[in-house]
Design a protein around this motif. Sequence first.
Motif, mmCIF file in Angstrom:
data_model
loop_
_atom_site.group_PDB
_atom_site.id
_atom_site.type_symbol
_atom_site.label_atom_id
_atom_site.label_comp_id
_atom_site.label_asym_id
_atom_site.label_seq_id
_atom_site.Cartn_x
_atom_site.Cartn_y
_atom_site.Cartn_z
ATOM 1 N N VAL A 1 6.026 -3.095 1.004
ATOM 2 C CA VAL A 1 4.717 -3.698 0.969
ATOM 3 C C VAL A 1 4.840 -5.151 0.817
ATOM 4 N N HIS B 1 2.860 3.331 -1.102
ATOM 5 C CA HIS B 1 2.057 2.411 -0.281
ATOM 6 C C HIS B 1 0.566 2.802 -0.397
ATOM 7 N N ALA C 1 -2.960 -1.628 -1.647
ATOM 8 C CA ALA C 1 -2.038 -0.466 -1.357
ATOM 9 C C ALA C 1 -2.050 0.949 -1.879
#
Length: 295
Positions: free
Chosen positions: A162, A34, A5
């Motif tokens: 996420v 993210h 990420a």
Amino acid sequence: MVTSAAAARIAVLIDAENAPSWSVGLVLADVARHGKAQVKRAYGDWTMLTSWKKALLDLSIRPVQVFAAVKGKNAADLALAIDAMDLLHSGAVDRFALVSSDSDFTRLAERIREAGLTVHGYGEEKKTNPGLPAACDLFVFVESLAVAAPPTPAATPDQVLVPARATTPTRAPLAAAGDSATSMSTPAPAAAVAPPKKSKNAKTASTAPPSRATTAALRADTVLMRRLREAVTANSGPDGWTHLAAVGSAIRKHPVVVLKTYGYSRLKDLMVATDLFEVQRSGPGKSGAVHARIK
């Protein structure tokens, strides 16, 4: 495809005609959790969208001017979709963040996902058709970002969307919901502004937060209980523990579970309140990852 990420390059494409200008700073702050906002563009007729000027300048967002040649035609939507396809095929980005409440972008989100890229969606709860969140990997209602932006700099694992399955070192038990000593918060972006205030003539709404659903009320909601159990079971490791971010991601898919409906702003607190799950934090202090499993 990038799996980290932190290394993800994200194209943030904003439909300024269907997104509130006050939310853009909050959206970019969430996107930053993210990956990196490699591309930041906003589409619309800027002769009409004068309230966006400060946000565009402060946040270094490139405005894309689109004149509507014919009234009622979505010229800005088409321009955004064309740019999205160009970026998709260029290989310059790994993920997309589509900022709009317009259900016309449902097929665009589906097409990007078909190419193997992750799609984040951001829209207003009252305006977003359920089909758009269902077409995205992750979808966030911007109203929840405004509510969940207190001043301390620590990130809230149960609000990070996420999905992740982390290793699970020794965990310190979490206290019951409402224990201020274990509460966590998200960073407040410097450029974000508060939602617009209501006019003086508008009716004064109650400022008291909605009452939290009791344990009995939560358990009586069989749909909610089933969604939570399925999310934990589907993402658990060999020891039965599941990263809370993965649970949050699962229940935000269609149909979307809206925590504030039950009077909660944190998934952690809601799950503790059901008394059906063990919820623990790994690592020292308040910054460790939060995990859950069925009791």
